[in-house]
Design a protein around this motif. Structure first.
Motif, PDB file in Angstrom:
ATOM      1  N   ASP A   9       0.610  -1.224  -0.693  1.00  0.00           N
ATOM      2  CA  ASP A   9       0.114  -0.399   0.318  1.00  0.00           C
ATOM      3  C   ASP A   9       0.857   1.377   0.138  1.00  0.00           C
ATOM      4  O   ASP A   9       1.895   1.263   1.132  1.00  0.00           O
ATOM      5  CB  ASP A   9      -1.034  -0.157   1.165  1.00  0.00           C
ATOM      6  CG  ASP A   9      -2.222   0.877   0.822  1.00  0.00           C
ATOM      7  OD1 ASP A   9      -2.039   1.958   1.150  1.00  0.00           O
ATOM      8  OD2 ASP A   9      -3.313   0.288   1.347  1.00  0.00           O
ATOM      9  N   GLY A  10       0.504   2.369  -0.546  1.00  0.00           N
ATOM     10  CA  GLY A  10       1.503   3.480  -0.796  1.00  0.00           C
ATOM     11  C   GLY A  10       2.879   3.454  -1.756  1.00  0.00           C
ATOM     12  O   GLY A  10       3.430   4.252  -1.745  1.00  0.00           O
ATOM     13  N   SER A  47      -7.233   4.194  -0.186  1.00  0.00           N
ATOM     14  CA  SER A  47      -6.833   3.348  -0.332  1.00  0.00           C
ATOM     15  C   SER A  47      -8.058   2.816  -0.356  1.00  0.00           C
ATOM     16  O   SER A  47      -8.366   1.408  -1.260  1.00  0.00           O
ATOM     17  CB  SER A  47      -6.102   3.366   0.207  1.00  0.00           C
ATOM     18  OG  SER A  47      -5.071   4.103   1.293  1.00  0.00           O
ATOM     19  N   ASP A 246       2.233   3.458   3.018  1.00  0.00           N
ATOM     20  CA  ASP A 246       1.159   4.158   3.011  1.00  0.00           C
ATOM     21  C   ASP A 246       1.383   4.898   4.902  1.00  0.00           C
ATOM     22  O   ASP A 246       1.841   6.135   4.813  1.00  0.00           O
ATOM     23  CB  ASP A 246      -0.072   3.676   2.820  1.00  0.00           C
ATOM     24  CG  ASP A 246      -1.347   4.407   2.625  1.00  0.00           C
ATOM     25  OD1 ASP A 246      -0.879   6.071   3.654  1.00  0.00           O
ATOM     26  OD2 ASP A 246      -2.026   5.110   1.766  1.00  0.00           O
ATOM     27  N   ASP A 286      -1.458   0.882  -4.071  1.00  0.00           N
ATOM     28  CA  ASP A 286      -2.824   1.339  -5.083  1.00  0.00           C
ATOM     29  C   ASP A 286      -2.576   2.567  -5.159  1.00  0.00           C
ATOM     30  O   ASP A 286      -3.596   3.897  -5.600  1.00  0.00           O
ATOM     31  CB  ASP A 286      -4.006   1.215  -3.816  1.00  0.00           C
ATOM     32  CG  ASP A 286      -3.282   2.384  -2.261  1.00  0.00           C
ATOM     33  OD1 ASP A 286      -1.744   2.710  -2.788  1.00  0.00           O
ATOM     34  OD2 ASP A 286      -4.184   1.894  -1.549  1.00  0.00           O
ATOM     35  N   HIS A 287      -1.501   3.471  -5.271  1.00  0.00           N
ATOM     36  CA  HIS A 287      -1.087   4.983  -5.713  1.00  0.00           C
ATOM     37  C   HIS A 287       0.356   5.050  -4.789  1.00  0.00           C
ATOM     38  O   HIS A 287       0.615   4.040  -4.153  1.00  0.00           O
ATOM     39  CB  HIS A 287      -2.148   6.072  -4.353  1.00  0.00           C
ATOM     40  CG  HIS A 287      -2.586   6.111  -3.069  1.00  0.00           C
ATOM     41  ND1 HIS A 287      -1.070   5.693  -2.265  1.00  0.00           N
ATOM     42  CD2 HIS A 287      -3.187   5.087  -2.081  1.00  0.00           C
ATOM     43  CE1 HIS A 287      -1.587   5.631  -1.249  1.00  0.00           C
ATOM     44  NE2 HIS A 287      -2.923   4.962  -1.182  1.00  0.00           N
ATOM     45  N   HIS A 305      -0.760  11.086  -0.762  1.00  0.00           N
ATOM     46  CA  HIS A 305      -0.963  10.396  -1.644  1.00  0.00           C
ATOM     47  C   HIS A 305      -1.154  10.723  -2.930  1.00  0.00           C
ATOM     48  O   HIS A 305      -1.495  12.029  -3.418  1.00  0.00           O
ATOM     49  CB  HIS A 305      -2.649   9.597  -2.406  1.00  0.00           C
ATOM     50  CG  HIS A 305      -3.253   8.736  -1.024  1.00  0.00           C
ATOM     51  ND1 HIS A 305      -4.287   8.380  -0.221  1.00  0.00           N
ATOM     52  CD2 HIS A 305      -2.434   8.665   0.216  1.00  0.00           C
ATOM     53  CE1 HIS A 305      -4.004   7.615   0.381  1.00  0.00           C
ATOM     54  NE2 HIS A 305      -3.160   7.367   1.171  1.00  0.00           N
TER      55      HIS A 305
END
Ligand SMILES: [Zn+2]
Length: 369
Positions: A9-10, A47, A246, A286-287, A305
């Protein structure tokens, strides 16, 4: 296991190119992974929205999940104008983001951010099956956002953020419930780090927070292995979310800490893959994360993000460029011939009484609410 998906994530492509990461560098296929048009152009993504798109194959207007702190998307007569402006690259970045988060969030969701303390999105608000609900074998899925309360699946499911801590939970945190004591054994209470995030408490040392977070990711991965190795039927599909990049990068811009976070996530993933030995691996983010706009004064976020830096990497060509491609690509991998999204059964969509205060507290800990 046929396919193990690990959520980073992130994770930003920019960082992954810059750092020396043996596991990531060894993956033969990789590319950018973008959210759908509006969110990519507006440079705003949550997210909650991104992972829901990836695991259902539904776009935002179908699944209606904007973010953790908003109600479900309802639409609004002004949406067309708001979307056009949010996608207009002549409008400064910060304002495009606000148009989506505050514009859509307040105007076009059923409670709006204002009432977020009263009721929270839960798993049953997502009307579509998740990818593993459609696969032939058993699955082991840990930590995907918006999977609380968990539902009956062929395999095991541990709820991701913003599930409450075990002592606060009004619903089981895990399916099947008897696994709860194996995963939450007292020394482990899920995703949440006891130390408050420096985003909320500037007296907390950034590297201590990063360290606590990475220990958490490590212990979660250990539990994942343990459940895998003791399952009667060998799961064919696996998913584990590692949240550290993240959460920690929201709280720091320190280059050494950032590199250390990537290093350790790379190592945790490498150990997990050697222990489980799946046929293939897919890493998804996700980003990415980029320095926060100086105009963002509501929170002390060091980084925020970045919709242009999401990325995927795999041991085979999953042929991804957009988050909405993820579900179909996984179905293809398993030779499942079906259209996405697919509606969930009625009984799975029963709304449970959640302890909203606890869920809200967890979101606050993460710097969302
Ligand atoms: Zn994220």
């Amino acid at each position: 296991m046929d396919l193990l998906v690990i959520g980073w994530d992130g994770a930003s492509y920019r960082h992954l190119k810059e750092f020396d990461l043996p596991f990531w560098d060894g993956l033969s296929h990789k590319d950018y992974l973008y959210p759908e048009g509006l969110f990519h152009d507006a440079s705003y993504i949550s997210s909650a929205n991104a992972w829901t798109t990836m695991t259902t194959g539904a776009g935002f207007r179908q699944h209606k999940i904007l973010g953790f702190v908003y109600g479900k998307y309802t639409g609004h007569p002004l949406m067309k104008g708001v979307s056009l402006m949010a996608r207009n690259q002549a409008v400064p970045d910060f304002f495009r983001r606000v148009l989506v988060s505050e514009g859509i969030g307040r105007l076009a969701t059923d409670t709006g951010r204002v009432d977020a303390e009263k009721s929270h999105i839960q798993s049953s608000d997502i009307p579509f099956k998740r990818i593993w609900d459609l696969l032939p074998g058993t699955a082991q899925v840990f930590g995907l956002p918006l999977t609380y309360p968990p539902w009956e699946i062929n395999g095991s499911l541990m709820s991701g953020i913003p599930a409450p801590r075990p002592e606060e939970a009004t619903q089981p945190l895990v399916y099947p419930p008897e696994l709860e004591d194996v995963i939450y054994d007292g020394s482990h209470n899920g995703y949440y780090v006891d130390l408050p995030s420096p985003v909320n408490d500037s007296s907390v040392d950034e590297s201590e927070y990063a360290d606590a977070h990475l220990q958490k990711s490590g212990s979660l991965s250990e539990r994942y292995k343990h459940v895998y190795n003791s399952s009667e039927e060998n799961p064919t599909f696996g998913f584990l979310m590692l949240r550290s990049i993240d959460d920690v990068l929201h709280a720091t811009e320190d280059k050494m800490i950032i590199e250390d976070v990537y290093d350790r996530i790379d190592k945790i993933s490498s150990d997990l893959v050697s222990s489980i030995d799946p046929d293939d691996v897919l890493i998804l983010s996700d980003h990415g994360m980029a320095p926060t706009s100086p105009l963002r004064v509501d929170k002390d976020l060091k980084m925020d993000h970045d919709t242009r830096q999401g990325v995927w990497g795999g041991t085979t060509d999953f042929d991804l460029s957009n988050q909405i491609d993820v579900g179909p690509s996984i179905l293809d991998y398993f030779d499942v011939d079906t259209e996405l999204p697919q509606e969930r059964d009625e009984y799975e969509l029963v709304t449970n009484e959640l302890d909203d205060e606890a869920v809200h507290q967890r979101l606050e800990d993460l710097g969302y609410a």
